[in-house]
Design an enzyme around this catalytic site. Structure first.
Site, PDB file in Angstrom:
ATOM      1  N   CYS A 108      36.436  39.114  40.261  1.00 59.71           N
ATOM      2  CA  CYS A 108      34.897  39.346  39.878  1.00 59.71           C
ATOM      3  C   CYS A 108      33.977  37.761  39.763  1.00 59.71           C
ATOM      4  O   CYS A 108      33.795  37.403  40.918  1.00 59.71           O
ATOM      5  CB  CYS A 108      34.982  40.124  38.493  1.00 59.71           C
ATOM      6  SG  CYS A 108      33.401  40.866  38.349  1.00 59.71           S
ATOM      7  N   HIS A 213      38.241  44.576  39.878  1.00 57.79           N
ATOM      8  CA  HIS A 213      39.157  44.315  38.692  1.00 57.79           C
ATOM      9  C   HIS A 213      40.465  44.655  38.755  1.00 57.79           C
ATOM     10  O   HIS A 213      40.856  45.855  38.134  1.00 57.79           O
ATOM     11  CB  HIS A 213      38.627  44.758  37.531  1.00 57.79           C
ATOM     12  CG  HIS A 213      37.443  43.897  36.737  1.00 57.79           C
ATOM     13  ND1 HIS A 213      37.787  42.534  36.269  1.00 57.79           N
ATOM     14  CD2 HIS A 213      36.120  43.564  37.001  1.00 57.79           C
ATOM     15  CE1 HIS A 213      36.502  42.062  35.788  1.00 57.79           C
ATOM     16  NE2 HIS A 213      35.579  42.743  36.431  1.00 57.79           N
ATOM     17  N   GLU A 215      43.368  44.081  37.848  1.00 58.50           N
ATOM     18  CA  GLU A 215      43.928  43.908  36.500  1.00 58.50           C
ATOM     19  C   GLU A 215      43.903  45.140  35.608  1.00 58.50           C
ATOM     20  O   GLU A 215      44.650  45.436  34.791  1.00 58.50           O
ATOM     21  CB  GLU A 215      43.621  42.484  35.583  1.00 58.50           C
ATOM     22  CG  GLU A 215      42.439  42.558  34.741  1.00 58.50           C
ATOM     23  CD  GLU A 215      41.057  42.596  35.689  1.00 58.50           C
ATOM     24  OE1 GLU A 215      41.145  42.288  36.654  1.00 58.50           O
ATOM     25  OE2 GLU A 215      40.265  42.555  34.938  1.00 58.50           O
TER      26      GLU A 215
END
Ligand SMILES: [Mn+2]
Length: 236
Positions: A108, A213, A215
């Site tokens: 990001c 994202h 994660e």
């Protein structure tokens, strides 16, 4: 030996604490690395060369906006909060990762930092700067849906090897985006409305970044897991 992975921190609103969401740490460890948090504070950029040499790889993580002076612009009204020390530390990290060919994964804000550090620029706010075209929802923040928008993935890239198809679905939480791509970066994925969603360095394939994202989807999404696996495997 497990690879040591530096993870840059975000800075708390009162500016007296630093943090990184646990899911980044879980994803790094899940893929076989050891996460080490990197703070930002005044003058710390000077120690970054030594720090980078002692880590096996670095993730520049999500967070606030980059101060636009780094790409030669003044701030527009829709610019979000900025933090000068974090910019300095992360721009220095990019420089040192290039110099030492150290694996780098931008997430990001990390993609935006990579692009700015290498001479590209950004939309400070896509929704106020792009007129006359309907944009997708890139700045989803309510709840955590598994996917927000599609990406088109370039053939013959590591990302295509992961997704094994041209279209992927990603979450999205950004209001800035790459405007001019840095000359040394190759775009390898785009949203339907034309934003660059992933890049890889043209000469150093272990330096790459995504605008979404992974994660946050690490425990739910096979592709997100594989992106972290791919990154950590570069160091084995
Ligand atoms: Mn997006």
């Amino acid at each position: 030996m497990k690879p040591l992975i530096g993870l840059t921190c975000s800075i708390g609103l009162e500016e007296n604490y630093q943090y990184k969401e646990t899911n980044y740490c879980e994803a790094v460890r899940g893929a076989g690395g050891i996460p080490i948090l990197i703070p930002s504070f005044s003058e710390f950029a000077k120690d970054i060369p030594q720090l980078v040499r002692n880590l096996d790889g670095i993730i520049v993580s999500g967070g606030n906006d980059i101060y636009p002076m780094h790409y030669g612009e003044g701030p527009i009204q829709a610019l979000g909060s900025v933090h000068r020390e974090r910019d300095e530390v992360e721009l220095e990290i990019v420089k040192e990762c290039i110099k030492n060919k150290k694996p780098f994964f931008g997430i990001c804000r990390g993609l935006q930092v990579l692009n700015v550090a290498l001479g590209g620029d950004l939309y400070q706010d896509i929704y106020s700067q792009i007129k006359g075209k309907e944009l997708e929802q890139h700045n989803h923040s309510k709840g955590t849906p598994p996917s927000n928008h599609s990406i088109e993935i370039k053939n013959d890239t590591f990302l295509y090897d992961i997704y094994k198809q041209k279209i992927g679905w990603v979450n999205s939480s950004h209001h800035q985006a790459i405007k001019k791509v840095a000359p040394s970066l190759e775009p390898i994925a785009w949203s339907k409305d034309g934003f660059v969603e992933a890049v890889v360095h043209k000469e150093i394939p272990s330096i790459f970044a995504v605008q979404w994202h992974p994660e946050k989807m690490y425990h739910k999404d096979h592709f997100s897991q594989q992106i972290f696996d791919y990154f950590i495997d570069l160091m084995r």
